[in-house]
Scaffold this active site. Structure first.
Site, mmCIF file in Angstrom:
data_model
loop_
_atom_site.group_PDB
_atom_site.id
_atom_site.type_symbol
_atom_site.label_atom_id
_atom_site.label_comp_id
_atom_site.label_asym_id
_atom_site.label_seq_id
_atom_site.Cartn_x
_atom_site.Cartn_y
_atom_site.Cartn_z
ATOM 1 C CE LYS A 235 -4.324 -1.705 0.757
ATOM 2 N NZ LYS A 235 -5.456 -2.196 1.589
ATOM 3 N NE ARG A 270 -6.800 -8.562 -0.553
ATOM 4 C CZ ARG A 270 -6.232 -7.697 -1.439
ATOM 5 N NH1 ARG A 270 -5.227 -7.010 -1.254
ATOM 6 N NH2 ARG A 270 -6.708 -7.768 -2.793
HETATM 7 N N1 HH2 Z 1 -7.311 -3.863 -0.512
HETATM 8 C C1 HH2 Z 1 -7.419 -3.918 -1.863
HETATM 9 C C2 HH2 Z 1 -8.171 -5.086 -2.483
HETATM 10 N N2 HH2 Z 1 -8.957 -5.792 -1.461
HETATM 11 N N3 HH2 Z 1 -9.663 -6.445 0.424
HETATM 12 C C3 HH2 Z 1 -9.480 -6.307 1.772
HETATM 13 N N4 HH2 Z 1 -10.544 -6.973 2.695
HETATM 14 N N5 HH2 Z 1 -8.775 -5.474 2.481
HETATM 15 C C4 HH2 Z 1 -7.965 -4.524 1.809
HETATM 16 O O1 HH2 Z 1 -7.281 -3.646 2.293
HETATM 17 C C5 HH2 Z 1 -8.093 -4.570 0.298
HETATM 18 C C6 HH2 Z 1 -8.954 -5.527 -0.462
HETATM 19 C C7 HH2 Z 1 -6.468 -3.025 -2.728
HETATM 20 O O2 HH2 Z 1 -5.086 -3.816 -3.019
HETATM 21 P P1 HH2 Z 1 -4.832 -4.701 -4.256
HETATM 22 O O3 HH2 Z 1 -5.491 -5.750 -4.305
HETATM 23 O O4 HH2 Z 1 -3.215 -5.085 -4.255
HETATM 24 O O5 HH2 Z 1 -4.948 -3.677 -5.493
HETATM 25 P P2 HH2 Z 1 -6.196 -3.795 -6.536
HETATM 26 O O6 HH2 Z 1 -7.323 -3.343 -6.181
HETATM 27 O O7 HH2 Z 1 -5.492 -2.501 -7.433
HETATM 28 O O8 HH2 Z 1 -6.007 -4.861 -7.330
#
Ligand code: HH2
Length: 290
Positions: A235, A270
């Site tokens: 993040k 995660r």
């Molecule tokens: N953050 C992201 C996506 N899903 N789910 C939960 N429960 N908590 C989080 O903090 C969270 C989440 C964002 O991160 P990422 O999957 O790396 O990015 P993107 O949404 O661009 O795929």
């Protein structure tokens, strides 16, 4: 010897590693485990869309399973700050082939979606848990999870992904986030969702100070009976703290935040670098159990 705390999630159907009880199938684990991120979003900020091809996504999924993650989190819509929403049909085209291919491979499958129609389809195709960054505020989402007997992850977000980082404001961020998570958890359970995970939603309508306050409050957030998920992986706060503009280079910072969250009682983290997290958490667990 201080034993690691045992966490569990309950489902109304058989799940990998689950134990049949009078309440349903219960998947237990001790200490802090890993939810491996499997994004199939061409615009995903953190892996540059590397997983767009089904074959490479499947290979990553199997590698994370073999490395010892508790579950995979399959996402077909980016929720990074400023991301535009995608249509349900497009999201399903991205995630359904993966869910179908992985449903019989002995690993818990979470799908990261805010859309009840996507949740209903993936649960029919073999997913076990819905990770809703909308926090189950939509009653249709609660109904879909309850009817399928699936567990859900309730995440806190102020605003919505397109605009959430514009000017987030709280009186007492920890009290407000915890209040929201408790209310949603009780509502979901009252409406028949068999079990929930709670997530403070780092970066979702939060400044660096809000994120740090929530991370420091992981013990408080974990004091209720619900398992807590912490999701700091790659993040932007890591860039702000350590000057790492490229998201793919933020795994050391992710590990530092997640190890600390585990020490403070998080049940799950995660992570994109799933194998590195499993290894680090196992080593830390040995030190904690003395
Ligand atoms: N953050 C992201 C996506 N899903 N789910 C939960 N429960 N908590 C989080 O903090 C969270 C989440 C964002 O991160 P990422 O999957 O790396 O990015 P993107 O949404 O661009 O795929």
């Amino acid at each position: 010897m201080r034993a690691a705390p045992v966490h569990s999630l309950t489902f109304s159907f058989a799940v990998p590693g689950g134990e049949r009880t009078s309440q349903g199938w219960v998947r237990r684990w001790s200490g802090c485990s890993v939810m491996g991120v499997l994004n199939v979003t061409p615009d995903s900020f953190s892996d540059g869309g590397r997983h767009v091809l089904l074959e490479s996504a499947l290979a990553s999924a199997r590698q994370m399973r073999d490395q010892g993650v508790l579950m995979l989190d399959i996402g077909g819509e980016s929720t990074r700050p400023g991301a535009e929403p995608v249509e349900a049909a497009e999201e399903l085209d991205r995630v359904l082939p993966l869910v179908r291919a992985l449903a019989s491979e002995g690993i818990l499958l979470s799908v990261d979606t805010m859309k009840p129609e996507v949740a209903a389809e993936v649960l029919r195709a073999g997913a076990h848990l819905i990770n809703d960054v909308g926090g189950l505020r939509d009653s249709a989402m609660r109904r879909v999870c309850a009817e399928a007997g699936a567990a859900a992850c309730i995440m806190h977000m102020q605003g919505e992904p397109r605009t959430m980082q514009h000017r987030p404001e709280y009186g007492d961020v920890v009290a407000e986030v915890q209040g929201f998570l408790r209310t949603q958890a009780r509502l979901a359970e009252a409406e028949g969702v068999p079990s929930v995970l709670l997530d403070p939603g780092l970066g979702f309508g939060k400044t660096l100070d809000h994120n740090l306050a929530l991370l420091r409050a992981t013990t408080e957030l974990s004091a209720d009976s619900w398992p807590v998920l912490v999701a700091a992986s790659r993040k932007r706060m890591i860039d702000t703290l350590a000057g790492v503009p490229n998201a793919a280079e933020r795994d050391p910072g992710s590990l530092a935040l997640h190890l600390d969250a585990a020490r403070r009682g998080a049940a799950l983290v995660r992570a994109h670098a799933a194998g590195a997290h499993v290894q680090a958490l196992r080593v830390q667990a040995a030190l904690l159990e003395d």
